[in-house]
Design a protein around this motif. Sequence first.
Motif, PDB file in Angstrom:
ATOM      1  N   MET A   1     -22.701  -7.837 135.827  1.00 27.68           N
ATOM      2  CA  MET A   1     -22.976  -9.036 135.082  1.00 27.68           C
ATOM      3  C   MET A   1     -24.024  -9.862 135.838  1.00 27.68           C
ATOM      4  O   MET A   1     -23.695 -10.529 136.804  1.00 27.68           O
ATOM      5  CB  MET A   1     -21.678  -9.827 134.900  1.00 27.68           C
ATOM      6  CG  MET A   1     -21.848 -11.148 134.216  1.00 27.68           C
ATOM      7  SD  MET A   1     -20.297 -12.014 133.914  1.00 27.68           S
ATOM      8  CE  MET A   1     -19.450 -10.840 132.896  1.00 27.68           C
ATOM      9  N   PRO A   2     -25.281  -9.802 135.429  1.00 27.49           N
ATOM     10  CA  PRO A   2     -26.315 -10.585 136.118  1.00 27.49           C
ATOM     11  C   PRO A   2     -26.123 -12.093 135.930  1.00 27.49           C
ATOM     12  O   PRO A   2     -25.949 -12.573 134.816  1.00 27.49           O
ATOM     13  CB  PRO A   2     -27.610 -10.129 135.442  1.00 27.49           C
ATOM     14  CG  PRO A   2     -27.292  -8.799 134.843  1.00 27.49           C
ATOM     15  CD  PRO A   2     -25.845  -8.886 134.461  1.00 27.49           C
ATOM     16  N   ILE A   3     -26.123 -12.803 137.047  1.00 23.89           N
ATOM     17  CA  ILE A   3     -26.081 -14.260 137.053  1.00 23.89           C
ATOM     18  C   ILE A   3     -27.283 -14.724 137.855  1.00 23.89           C
ATOM     19  O   ILE A   3     -27.478 -14.274 138.991  1.00 23.89           O
ATOM     20  CB  ILE A   3     -24.783 -14.793 137.677  1.00 23.89           C
ATOM     21  CG1 ILE A   3     -23.575 -14.303 136.885  1.00 23.89           C
ATOM     22  CG2 ILE A   3     -24.808 -16.318 137.762  1.00 23.89           C
ATOM     23  CD1 ILE A   3     -22.243 -14.607 137.535  1.00 23.89           C
ATOM     24  N   LYS A   4     -28.086 -15.605 137.262  1.00 28.84           N
ATOM     25  CA  LYS A   4     -29.303 -16.059 137.937  1.00 28.84           C
ATOM     26  C   LYS A   4     -29.436 -17.564 137.785  1.00 28.84           C
ATOM     27  O   LYS A   4     -28.998 -18.144 136.803  1.00 28.84           O
ATOM     28  CB  LYS A   4     -30.527 -15.376 137.332  1.00 28.84           C
ATOM     29  CG  LYS A   4     -30.516 -13.879 137.562  1.00 28.84           C
ATOM     30  CD  LYS A   4     -31.757 -13.221 137.005  1.00 28.84           C
ATOM     31  CE  LYS A   4     -31.707 -11.721 137.294  1.00 28.84           C
ATOM     32  NZ  LYS A   4     -32.893 -11.040 136.778  1.00 28.84           N
ATOM     33  N   SER A   5     -30.056 -18.174 138.794  1.00 27.63           N
ATOM     34  CA  SER A   5     -30.355 -19.601 138.701  1.00 27.63           C
ATOM     35  C   SER A   5     -31.857 -19.790 138.891  1.00 27.63           C
ATOM     36  O   SER A   5     -32.495 -19.091 139.680  1.00 27.63           O
ATOM     37  CB  SER A   5     -29.565 -20.403 139.742  1.00 27.63           C
ATOM     38  OG  SER A   5     -29.849 -19.962 141.046  1.00 27.63           O
ATOM     39  N   TYR A   6     -32.394 -20.724 138.134  1.00 29.65           N
ATOM     40  CA  TYR A   6     -33.832 -20.983 138.106  1.00 29.65           C
ATOM     41  C   TYR A   6     -34.105 -22.475 138.203  1.00 29.65           C
ATOM     42  O   TYR A   6     -33.262 -23.290 137.850  1.00 29.65           O
ATOM     43  CB  TYR A   6     -34.434 -20.534 136.767  1.00 29.65           C
ATOM     44  CG  TYR A   6     -34.292 -19.091 136.413  1.00 29.65           C
ATOM     45  CD1 TYR A   6     -35.294 -18.171 136.729  1.00 29.65           C
ATOM     46  CD2 TYR A   6     -33.171 -18.630 135.726  1.00 29.65           C
ATOM     47  CE1 TYR A   6     -35.183 -16.840 136.369  1.00 29.65           C
ATOM     48  CE2 TYR A   6     -33.056 -17.293 135.362  1.00 29.65           C
ATOM     49  CZ  TYR A   6     -34.063 -16.407 135.686  1.00 29.65           C
ATOM     50  OH  TYR A   6     -33.952 -15.093 135.316  1.00 29.65           O
ATOM     51  N   LEU A   7     -35.319 -22.789 138.623  1.00 30.65           N
ATOM     52  CA  LEU A   7     -35.874 -24.121 138.444  1.00 30.65           C
ATOM     53  C   LEU A   7     -36.847 -23.997 137.293  1.00 30.65           C
ATOM     54  O   LEU A   7     -37.738 -23.143 137.307  1.00 30.65           O
ATOM     55  CB  LEU A   7     -36.589 -24.598 139.706  1.00 30.65           C
ATOM     56  CG  LEU A   7     -35.709 -24.784 140.937  1.00 30.65           C
ATOM     57  CD1 LEU A   7     -36.558 -25.231 142.120  1.00 30.65           C
ATOM     58  CD2 LEU A   7     -34.585 -25.772 140.667  1.00 30.65           C
ATOM     59  N   ALA A   8     -36.672 -24.824 136.271  1.00 25.90           N
ATOM     60  CA  ALA A   8     -37.517 -24.775 135.084  1.00 25.90           C
ATOM     61  C   ALA A   8     -38.369 -26.044 135.029  1.00 25.90           C
ATOM     62  O   ALA A   8     -37.843 -27.156 135.078  1.00 25.90           O
ATOM     63  CB  ALA A   8     -36.659 -24.660 133.823  1.00 25.90           C
ATOM     64  N   HIS A   9     -39.672 -25.842 134.934  1.00 23.53           N
ATOM     65  CA  HIS A   9     -40.618 -26.950 134.875  1.00 23.53           C
ATOM     66  C   HIS A   9     -41.213 -27.019 133.471  1.00 23.53           C
ATOM     67  O   HIS A   9     -41.851 -26.062 133.025  1.00 23.53           O
ATOM     68  CB  HIS A   9     -41.754 -26.753 135.891  1.00 23.53           C
ATOM     69  CG  HIS A   9     -41.286 -26.672 137.298  1.00 23.53           C
ATOM     70  ND1 HIS A   9     -41.243 -27.759 138.119  1.00 23.53           N
ATOM     71  CD2 HIS A   9     -40.821 -25.630 138.024  1.00 23.53           C
ATOM     72  CE1 HIS A   9     -40.776 -27.396 139.306  1.00 23.53           C
ATOM     73  NE2 HIS A   9     -40.506 -26.109 139.267  1.00 23.53           N
ATOM     74  N   PRO A  10     -41.025 -28.147 132.771  1.00 29.28           N
ATOM     75  CA  PRO A  10     -41.609 -28.278 131.438  1.00 29.28           C
ATOM     76  C   PRO A  10     -43.061 -28.744 131.526  1.00 29.28           C
ATOM     77  O   PRO A  10     -43.494 -29.288 132.555  1.00 29.28           O
ATOM     78  CB  PRO A  10     -40.749 -29.371 130.796  1.00 29.28           C
ATOM     79  CG  PRO A  10     -40.325 -30.219 131.952  1.00 29.28           C
ATOM     80  CD  PRO A  10     -40.175 -29.280 133.118  1.00 29.28           C
ATOM     81  N   TYR A  11     -43.793 -28.540 130.441  1.00 31.12           N
ATOM     82  CA  TYR A  11     -45.100 -29.171 130.336  1.00 31.12           C
ATOM     83  C   TYR A  11     -44.876 -30.674 130.242  1.00 31.12           C
ATOM     84  O   TYR A  11     -43.816 -31.141 129.814  1.00 31.12           O
ATOM     85  CB  TYR A  11     -45.851 -28.667 129.099  1.00 31.12           C
ATOM     86  CG  TYR A  11     -46.461 -27.308 129.309  1.00 31.12           C
ATOM     87  CD1 TYR A  11     -47.655 -27.170 130.016  1.00 31.12           C
ATOM     88  CD2 TYR A  11     -45.843 -26.175 128.823  1.00 31.12           C
ATOM     89  CE1 TYR A  11     -48.213 -25.924 130.224  1.00 31.12           C
ATOM     90  CE2 TYR A  11     -46.395 -24.908 129.030  1.00 31.12           C
ATOM     91  CZ  TYR A  11     -47.586 -24.799 129.727  1.00 31.12           C
ATOM     92  OH  TYR A  11     -48.129 -23.554 129.941  1.00 31.12           O
ATOM     93  N   GLU A  12     -45.871 -31.453 130.661  1.00 34.23           N
ATOM     94  CA  GLU A  12     -45.742 -32.902 130.681  1.00 34.23           C
ATOM     95  C   GLU A  12     -45.330 -33.435 129.301  1.00 34.23           C
ATOM     96  O   GLU A  12     -45.916 -33.069 128.280  1.00 34.23           O
ATOM     97  CB  GLU A  12     -47.058 -33.545 131.104  1.00 34.23           C
ATOM     98  CG  GLU A  12     -46.924 -35.021 131.379  1.00 34.23           C
ATOM     99  CD  GLU A  12     -48.143 -35.604 132.067  1.00 34.23           C
ATOM    100  OE1 GLU A  12     -48.373 -36.800 131.883  1.00 34.23           O
ATOM    101  OE2 GLU A  12     -48.840 -34.859 132.770  1.00 34.23           O
ATOM    102  N   GLY A  13     -44.285 -34.253 129.306  1.00 35.83           N
ATOM    103  CA  GLY A  13     -43.788 -34.849 128.082  1.00 35.83           C
ATOM    104  C   GLY A  13     -42.922 -33.937 127.230  1.00 35.83           C
ATOM    105  O   GLY A  13     -42.522 -34.315 126.130  1.00 35.83           O
ATOM    106  N   LYS A  14     -42.596 -32.756 127.719  1.00 35.16           N
ATOM    107  CA  LYS A  14     -41.838 -31.774 126.938  1.00 35.16           C
ATOM    108  C   LYS A  14     -40.441 -31.504 127.494  1.00 35.16           C
ATOM    109  O   LYS A  14     -39.804 -30.536 127.132  1.00 35.16           O
ATOM    110  CB  LYS A  14     -42.605 -30.448 126.866  1.00 35.16           C
ATOM    111  CG  LYS A  14     -43.974 -30.544 126.260  1.00 35.16           C
ATOM    112  CD  LYS A  14     -43.875 -30.697 124.774  1.00 35.16           C
ATOM    113  CE  LYS A  14     -45.256 -30.670 124.142  1.00 35.16           C
ATOM    114  NZ  LYS A  14     -45.189 -30.707 122.704  1.00 35.16           N
ATOM    115  N   LYS A  15     -39.958 -32.366 128.379  1.00 41.03           N
ATOM    116  CA  LYS A  15     -38.662 -32.127 129.021  1.00 41.03           C
ATOM    117  C   LYS A  15     -37.530 -32.016 128.007  1.00 41.03           C
ATOM    118  O   LYS A  15     -36.743 -31.072 128.039  1.00 41.03           O
ATOM    119  CB  LYS A  15     -38.367 -33.230 130.030  1.00 41.03           C
ATOM    120  CG  LYS A  15     -37.034 -33.057 130.745  1.00 41.03           C
ATOM    121  CD  LYS A  15     -36.788 -34.188 131.723  1.00 41.03           C
ATOM    122  CE  LYS A  15     -35.442 -34.072 132.376  1.00 41.03           C
ATOM    123  NZ  LYS A  15     -35.168 -35.215 133.257  1.00 41.03           N
TER     124      LYS A  15
END
Length: 79
Positions: A1-15
């Motif tokens: 069972m793959p479990i992964k954690s990420y940092l996600a960066h949105p485009y400006e104003g798209k959070k």
Amino acid sequence: MPIKSYLAHPYEGKKNELIEALSSLQQCEVTPAQNNELLILVTETDCQVDEDMLKEKLDTISSLKLLTLVSGFNTSQNY
């Protein structure tokens, strides 16, 4: 069972748009960081095929500027 954690960066104003898009995916849990433009994403899938399908879905999100893998592991389903 793959479990992964990420940092996600949105485009400006798209959070908020990115939060909605990631939250709509069943295998994803999204937590906004204290930083204004950073999200923490944890994914959990049942197998590598599901993981690959999720990756394809993540690649289509237009509000996602950058996705950085922080940690990933595969747990055995037989203990």
